[in-house]
Every structure is written in structure tokens, then in C-alpha cells.
Design an enzyme around this catalytic site. Structure first.
Site, PDB file in Angstrom:
ATOM      1  N   GLU A 254       1.527  -5.434 -10.388  1.00 47.31           N
ATOM      2  CA  GLU A 254       2.337  -6.162 -11.295  1.00 47.31           C
ATOM      3  C   GLU A 254       2.546  -7.521 -10.632  1.00 47.31           C
ATOM      4  O   GLU A 254       2.633  -7.686  -9.464  1.00 47.31           O
ATOM      5  CB  GLU A 254       3.723  -5.763 -11.762  1.00 47.31           C
ATOM      6  CG  GLU A 254       3.701  -4.726 -12.670  1.00 47.31           C
ATOM      7  CD  GLU A 254       5.155  -4.302 -13.130  1.00 47.31           C
ATOM      8  OE1 GLU A 254       5.296  -3.365 -14.005  1.00 47.31           O
ATOM      9  OE2 GLU A 254       5.982  -4.608 -12.339  1.00 47.31           O
ATOM     10  N   HIS A 296      10.697  -5.493 -15.138  1.00 50.39           N
ATOM     11  CA  HIS A 296      11.367  -4.928 -13.884  1.00 50.39           C
ATOM     12  C   HIS A 296      11.929  -6.107 -13.085  1.00 50.39           C
ATOM     13  O   HIS A 296      11.380  -7.136 -13.167  1.00 50.39           O
ATOM     14  CB  HIS A 296      10.287  -4.453 -12.946  1.00 50.39           C
ATOM     15  CG  HIS A 296       9.596  -3.272 -13.685  1.00 50.39           C
ATOM     16  ND1 HIS A 296       8.409  -2.760 -13.479  1.00 50.39           N
ATOM     17  CD2 HIS A 296      10.134  -2.001 -14.464  1.00 50.39           C
ATOM     18  CE1 HIS A 296       7.916  -1.687 -14.073  1.00 50.39           C
ATOM     19  NE2 HIS A 296       9.259  -1.309 -14.916  1.00 50.39           N
ATOM     20  N   ASP A 317     -11.277  -9.602  -3.132  1.00 48.22           N
ATOM     21  CA  ASP A 317     -11.940 -10.310  -2.117  1.00 48.22           C
ATOM     22  C   ASP A 317     -12.461  -9.052  -0.967  1.00 48.22           C
ATOM     23  O   ASP A 317     -13.336  -9.384  -0.070  1.00 48.22           O
ATOM     24  CB  ASP A 317     -11.301 -11.315  -1.595  1.00 48.22           C
ATOM     25  CG  ASP A 317     -11.393 -12.669  -2.276  1.00 48.22           C
ATOM     26  OD1 ASP A 317     -12.341 -12.453  -3.074  1.00 48.22           O
ATOM     27  OD2 ASP A 317     -10.666 -13.837  -2.221  1.00 48.22           O
ATOM     28  N   VAL A 322     -12.149  -4.954  -9.338  1.00 46.88           N
ATOM     29  CA  VAL A 322     -10.927  -5.510 -10.031  1.00 46.88           C
ATOM     30  C   VAL A 322     -11.827  -6.240 -11.454  1.00 46.88           C
ATOM     31  O   VAL A 322     -12.682  -6.937 -11.153  1.00 46.88           O
ATOM     32  CB  VAL A 322     -10.540  -6.624  -9.286  1.00 46.88           C
ATOM     33  CG1 VAL A 322      -9.265  -7.307 -10.365  1.00 46.88           C
ATOM     34  CG2 VAL A 322      -9.825  -6.123  -7.955  1.00 46.88           C
ATOM     35  N   PRO A 323     -11.282  -5.808 -12.477  1.00 46.66           N
ATOM     36  CA  PRO A 323     -11.780  -6.319 -13.933  1.00 46.66           C
ATOM     37  C   PRO A 323     -11.374  -7.578 -13.909  1.00 46.66           C
ATOM     38  O   PRO A 323     -10.657  -8.234 -13.265  1.00 46.66           O
ATOM     39  CB  PRO A 323     -11.346  -5.344 -14.842  1.00 46.66           C
ATOM     40  CG  PRO A 323      -9.957  -4.778 -14.353  1.00 46.66           C
ATOM     41  CD  PRO A 323     -10.439  -4.776 -13.052  1.00 46.66           C
ATOM     42  N   THR A 324     -11.933  -8.224 -15.222  1.00 45.79           N
ATOM     43  CA  THR A 324     -11.760  -9.706 -15.337  1.00 45.79           C
ATOM     44  C   THR A 324     -10.408  -9.688 -16.339  1.00 45.79           C
ATOM     45  O   THR A 324      -9.705 -10.527 -16.405  1.00 45.79           O
ATOM     46  CB  THR A 324     -12.808 -10.155 -16.077  1.00 45.79           C
ATOM     47  OG1 THR A 324     -13.362  -9.460 -17.334  1.00 45.79           O
ATOM     48  CG2 THR A 324     -14.047 -10.522 -15.469  1.00 45.79           C
ATOM     49  N   SER A 325     -10.022  -8.399 -17.130  1.00 47.92           N
ATOM     50  CA  SER A 325      -8.913  -8.495 -17.859  1.00 47.92           C
ATOM     51  C   SER A 325      -8.526  -7.053 -17.836  1.00 47.92           C
ATOM     52  O   SER A 325      -8.989  -6.078 -17.522  1.00 47.92           O
ATOM     53  CB  SER A 325      -9.236  -8.880 -19.256  1.00 47.92           C
ATOM     54  OG  SER A 325     -10.118  -8.173 -19.827  1.00 47.92           O
TER      55      SER A 325
END
Ligand code: ACO
Ligand code: LMR
Length: 631
Positions: A254, A296, A317, A322-325
Site C-alpha cells: 500500500e 489504515h 526494477d 509488477v502489473p501496470t494497474s
């Protein structure tokens, strides 16, 4: 050899605070997974001890309840998980105490709002504990084997966590929600995905996503929503990396805080060699002009480094998928899984059908699925609404309309709102019969009992137990016999003599101290009231004729208070026009009327009890001189 597994199919927990639903959900999960032992060994409920009944499958089991953490740990030395399920106020003290116990290995803190200083203290306490055990060189949550012996480090999960789950083995509290959800997410049998999330709510979403596109979860942990977590994302990812059954890792971070960067470091340094699919949610924060605080405590857009975009970039990196959304997170998890499967790195899971958990009777009734017979029928009062009702009359109406005790009695006993003269008559009966001095049998018993050191209820009951055919309990019989005689048109002579033939004393006639020339004032008062207010006093006037006849036989055979109340109540019932003949017979046959004397005399008996206690009277012993000793 090292593994990061913290739970197993035999792990047992101590549950702090009795919360029926999450405990039952843990036990239902156990049953679903085919565990042999329940995962909750004991409940800690400060100030309470005993057993709590819960279901383990179809069977009810009794789980021991302990009043202290120490007692629970001593009684269940193999239970090594402490689930803290009470408010933030007691978190610090009880969690620290739990960490002090040599048997406790995992402390899961569910409460939100734990002061950050308390959390920091707990974490450092757990670390120093581990240091004392000489484990400080190992990551906080790693299980290790040294010289073929299992050693463990203490782990704090939370605060503000929904918990965690080892699929098919053990789950903390409400993790993964309802049984239906658990079945849908296939959490009853392990797959090959290790999942760690910051958010408990989102973890449910991801359990389902992962179940859809992979062979399922192996272990899932929601770490926290607080600024200082007991354990971090990377702690758990490192652990997952050491668990052979886990083939890929899914991480849901998050925005806010820098926790994700420790994962970046771990990936960069090559400590993690399993594929990691990650997404840091909160990319939308950039759409807001000022800083936004999400659900939170830690979830707020701090500096650029703490933004979801920066963290997603950093993770990408260093090799995370890791997706784009968030919308394409599912697709990247699917892709990663299929790639592993294609490479033959995943052994296909054997699908099983979990046993069916039977629905609780209460919820089945509520949802109209079953019908069940009730065990009690009640018609006089109802306490289920906003306020209790007596025979349909709400309490507020009773107070607002200035009703009295006579109204409460008529509502609860006769299920009627009677006219005021009737309820007034009832109140007069209660007042006049409240007491008749210390020498009558009831008061005497109460006094002796109170002086023997007994409590109020015992003293009261001992007095009440003397009420019967000779003393105070002749009201019903008086009503019964006088009604029968009057209805059958017997003359007083025929009535009294027929009773004599049967060997029955006329109930309501005769008194120990009252005489024809020393009438009972109570009887006179009742007669006066009834003659003034009742439409008819036919039964009582008949009793007066009977009294005239009995007095001609002996001076003590006066109408007594039981006789007056019994016959006047017949007049009340008949004269009010609110009862059918059948209902009057029923009232007389069931025997309502002694209740008036019992109720009234309780007032006096309670008074005598207080009187004796106030006067500090010693144990009563009857004097020898007052007993005739004879052979
Ligand atoms: N009907 C017919 N004869 C009676 C009645 C009666 N109700 N009460 C007493 N007698 C007779 C007795 O048979 C006895 O006759 P005997 O000498 O020929 O044998 C004589 O009167 C005296 O009897 P005792 O037993 O000495 O009378 P005592 O004063 O002890 O009794 C008592 C008082 C117990 C109340 C008695 O009158 C009785 O049993 N009455 C009926 C029950 C009753 O109404 N009890 C409520 C009393 S009020 C109250 O407790 C609040
Ligand atoms: C009472 O009310 O207790 C009495 O009538 C009985 C009694 O013995 O005086």
C-alpha cells in the site's frame, strides 16, 4: 536446512477474549481441513473460568476458559499461538505478558488503534527475547534448525490485522471471512502460492483472485494497517522463500511507509529466488491535490518515495512482476503461475471435496430454511421489542397513565386492563395483607431463619412456605366452596353442615385471635370498599350469612381475611363483566387467589428479615419452659 513455516495442522492457539463467532470460524475451518484437533486449545477471559461450548464439525466440544494468560499457557503447553482479540486498551499489557511465556511463539494482535509507542515496545520486546535466546542474527520470523533441534523466534502479527492462514492447516480468527468464502477460495487445501498483504480486507479479494488463476494459496498473511508492524512484508516473503511447498509469492502493498523497500532490498541482494508478483495499491492518490489518509494509519501519501508509483517502480526494477494497474494484477499472477507450471516446477494439486459444515440452527431459522418447535409458550409478557410489554401494554404506557401495582397484577395475572375500582381493590388487598405482626406463622419462620444467619431470599421463602390451607392459603378454597354453594343455592345451614359431614373446615371461616366481638378490621375495610364500589357483592353477602350461622355455633368462627378476599374476588370477576363464566371457573380452579396473599405477605416477611438483621438478633432457640416434655 531451514524453513519459514510458522503454522501446521497441529498448531493450537490460545484465544484472548471470548468472541464466539471468530472462534467458531476457526473451528469450522479446522473441520473443513480435516484437522484432528481443534485449533483453539483454550480461551482466556479475564475474571471468568470454566468451559465454553462450541461446535467442532457436528459435535459440540467444551473449550476450557482460563482467567489468566499464565494459567492458560500452563494448562496448554503445546498451544504456541496467542490471538489477542480484544480492544486496543489491553493490547500492550496482555501481549507482552504472552510474549513472556516460554510456550508462546506467535502473537497475533487483531485490535486497531494500538498506540504506536505500545507496538514499538512490543516489537523490541520480542526482538530482545529472541536476542536472549541468542537468535538475533536470524530474521525476526525465521524458524531454524540448529543441531537437528527446532528452535523458534517469536513473531508478532499485527496490530490491526485480520490475521493469517496456513491453508488446510491453521487460521487466525476471522481471516478469509465466512466458510462460503473459504470454500470458494479453496483455502481448505494447500496450493503453491505464498501471499502477504498489508490490508486484511483486500487479502480476501486476493485469496479469491489467486484461487481463480493458480492452484491456490499455501499461506496468507495480512500484516497490519498500523505504522509499526510486528512483522514486515519482507519478513514474510523471506519466510515464504524458505518454504519448499511455496513456488511463487504474491505481495500486496500500500502507499505510505517504506516497508516495501525492505522487500526491494531483499530482492536486490538475491535473498529471494522465487518469482514475486507485487502490486502496491494507492496509485490513485496522485489524483488528489492534497494529502489523503486512506483506511489504515500508515496509508497516506507521504513523500514521493512513499507513493504507490515509486514503490511499484522500485519493485519492478529489482525483478518483481509488477502489473501496470491493479486490474491487470490477476493476469500477471496467472502468467507467472502458468510459466512455472509450463516449466514443470509445480506439482498439480489433488482436488478434494471438503466436508459440509452444517448450518447453525439459529441462522437457519432466521433465514427461513428450517422450522423448529419452541420449548416454551408465554402469553403474558414480551421483552423482545424496544420495551417490555405486560399483556401488550408497553411499560411506558403503564408509567405515563399513572397505573399502579394493581394494574400490573391484573395485566400479568388476568391479562386484562381492569377498571380502576378493581385494581384499587387488588391494591387494598395487598396493603392489608402485607403483614400481621411477628407472631403469625409466616413471620415467625422468617424471623427464626433470619436469626440463623440466612440471607434475605432464604428467610423470605421460609416464611412463605407456611402459607397453606390454615394460614393465608385458604383464599382459593374459600372462593371455590362459597361459589359452589352459592351457585347451587345452598342455604348457609346446608353448606356448613354438608362441609362438616365431609370433615372439611369451611375455608375463609375461623381465626386464632379474632372473635364475633373482636372482628378482623381488614375484613370490615374490604367489605366497606366493595359495598361502595362494586356493582354487586352477592358472594360476599352470602359469606356474611354463612358467618352468621357459624358464629351461632362458636365465637371464633368469624369470616377471616382469606374468606373476605376469596368471596369478594368472585364478585369482582362476575361484576366487572370482563370475564366469562368459564374464565371465572378457570381462575378459581387454577387457584390464582392465594397469589394475592403470597404477594402481599412477601412485603412483611422481607420487612421482618431486615428488622432482625438491623437489630443484630442472635440465633433463636426456643425456651425449654415453653415445651411440654412428655413420654
Ligand atoms: N369451619 C368449621 N369449623 C371450624 C372451622 C372452620 N373453618 N375452624 C375451626 N372450626 C372448629 C373446629 O373444628 C373446632 O371445633 P371442635 O372444637 O368441635 O373440634 C373449633 O372450631 C376450634 O378449632 P380450632 O382448631 O381450635 O380453631 P383454630 O383457632 O385453631 O383455627 C383456623 C383457626 C386454623 C384459622 C381455623 O379456623 C381454620 O382452619 N379455618 C379454615 C382455614 C382458613 O380459613 N384459614 C385462614 C385463616 S386467616 C389467615 O391465615 C390470614
Ligand atoms: C394473618 O394475616 O397472618 C392472620 O390472619 C393469621 C394470624 O394468625 O393472625
Amino acid at each position: 536446512m531451514a524453513t519459514g513455516q510458522i503454522f501446521s495442522r497441529t498448531t493450537q492457539a490460545l484465544f484472548y477474549n471470548y468472541k464466539q463467532l471468530p472462534i467458531q470460524r476457526m473451528l469450522d475451518f479446522d473441520f473443513l481441513c480435516g484437522r484432528e484437533t481443534p485449533s483453539v486449545a483454550g480461551i482466556i477471559n479475564p475474571g471468568a473460568e470454566g468451559f465454553q461450548k462450541l461446535f467442532f464439525g457436528q459435535e459440540e466440544i467444551a473449550i476450557p476458559v482460563h482467567s489468566t494468560i499464565e494459567a492458560a499457557c500452563a494448562a496448554h503447553p503445546t498451544a504456541d499461538v496467542f490471538i489477542k482479540f480484544s480492544s486496543f486498551r489491553s493490547v500492550a499489557a496482555s501481549s507482552k505478558l504472552a510474549l513472556k511465556q516460554p510456550t508462546i511463539r506467535v502473537v497475533a494482535i487483531i485490535a486497531e488503534g494500538v498506540p504506536e509507542s505500545d507496538t514499538k515496545e512490543l516489537i523490541s520486546y520480542a526482538r530482545s527475547n529472541n536476542k536472549l535466546r541468542n537468535y538475533d542474527k536470524f530474521p525476526l520470523t525465521t524458524l531454524i534448525v540448529v543441531n537437528h533441534c527446532w528452535l523458534f523466534l517469536q513473531v508478532v502479527i499485527g496490530p490491526a490485522t485480520v490475521g493469517g492462514i496456513q491453508v488446510g492447516a491453521f487460521k487466525i480468527g476471522d481471516t478469509a471471512g465466512t466458510i462460503d468464502n473459504i470454500i470458494q477460495c479453496k483455502l481448505y487445501r494447500p496450493g503453491c502460492v505464498g501471499f502477504v498483504s498489508k490490508s486484511g480486507g483486500m487479502s480476501n479479494e486476493l485469496y479469491y483472485t489467486i484461487a481463480r488463476v493458480t492452484d491456490g494459496i499455501y499461506e496468507g498473511i495480512a500484516i497490519r494497517g498500523d505504522v509499526f508492524p510486528g512483522s514486515t512484508l519482507s519478513d514474510h516473503v523471506l519466510r515464504f522463500n524458505n518454504i519448499p511447498q511455496i513456488k511463487m509469492i504474491v505481495v500486496l502493498g500500500e502507499l505510505g511507509g517504506r516497508d516495501e523497500y525492505s522487500l526491494v532490498e531483499a530482492l536486490k541482494s538475491g535473498k529471494i529466488n522465487k518469482p514475486v508478483c507485487a502490486w502496491v495499491s494507492g496509485t490513485c492518490a496522485r489524483l488528489f491535490k492534497s494529502e489523503v489518509q486512506f483506511g489504515h494509519a500508515v496509508t497516506k501519501s507521504g513523500g514521493e518515495m512513499e507513493s504507490a508509483q515509486a514503490k511499484n517502480e522500485a519493485l519492478k526494477d529489482v525483478g518483481a512482476v509488477v502489473p501496470t494497474s491493479f486490474e491487470s494484477f490477476e493476469a500477471s499472477i496467472k502468467e507467472t503461475y502458468e510459466k512455472l507450471a509450463g516449466e514443470g516446477k509445480i506439482t498439480p494439486v489433488k482436488e478434494i471435496t471438503p466436508p459440509q459444515i452444517l448450518e447453525d440452527l439459529n441462522s437457519a431459522i432466521k433465514s427461513g430454511k428450517v422450522r423448529a418447535p419452541t420449548h416454551i409458550i408465554s402469553t403474558i409478557s414480551d421483552d423482545r421489542g424496544e420495551e417490555p410489554c405486560y399483556a401488550g401494554v408497553p411499560m411506558s404506557t403503564i408509567v405515563e397513565k399513572g397505573m399502579g401495582i394493581g394494574d400490573a397484577i391484573s395485566l400479568l395475572w388476568l391479562k386484562r386492563s381492569l377498571p380502576r375500582y378493581c385494581t384499587h381493590f387488588i391494591e387494598i388487598c395487598v396493603m392489608l395483607c402485607a403483614d400481621h405482626g411477628p407472631c403469625v406463622s409466616g413471620a415467625h419462620n422468617t424471623i427464626v431463619t433470619a436469626r440463623a444467619g440466612k440471607d434475605l431470599v432464604s428467610s423470605l421463602v421460609s416464611g412463605l412456605l407456611t402459607i397453606g390451607p390454615r394460614f393465608g392459603g385458604a383464599v382459593d378454597d374459600a372462593a371455590r366452596y362459597f361459589k359452589d354453594a352459592y351457585d347451587r343455592k345452598l342455604t348457609p345451614y346446608e353448606f356448613v353442615e354438608s362441609m362438616k359431614k365431609k370433615g372439611i373446615r369451611v375455608p375463609g371461616i375461623g381465626h386464632r385471635i379474632k372473635r364475633g366481638d373482636n372482628r378482623d378490621k381488614r375484613v370490615e375495610l374490604l367489605q366497606l370498599f366493595a359495598r361502595t364500589h362494586f356493582p354487586s357483592t352477592k358472594y360476599m353477602e352470602y359469606a356474611v350469612e354463612v358467618e352468621t350461622y357459624t358464629l351461632s355455633k362458636a365465637n371464633n368462627l368469624v369470616m377471616n381475611v382469606d374468606g373476605a378476599i376469596g368471596t369478594l374476588f368472585l364478585d369482582l370477576l362476575a361484576g366487572s363483566g370482563m370475564f366469562t363464566k368459564q374464565e371465572i371457573d378457570e381462575i378459581v380452579n387454577i387457584g390464582y387467589l392465594n397469589g394475592l396473599f403470597v404477594l402481599a405477605r412477601s412485603i412483611g416477611l422481607i420487612g421482618h428479615t431486615f428488622d432482625q438483621k438491623r437489630l443484630k438478633q442472635p440465633l433463636y432457640r426456643h425456651p425449654w419452659e415453653d415445651v411440654l416434655y412428655t413420654k
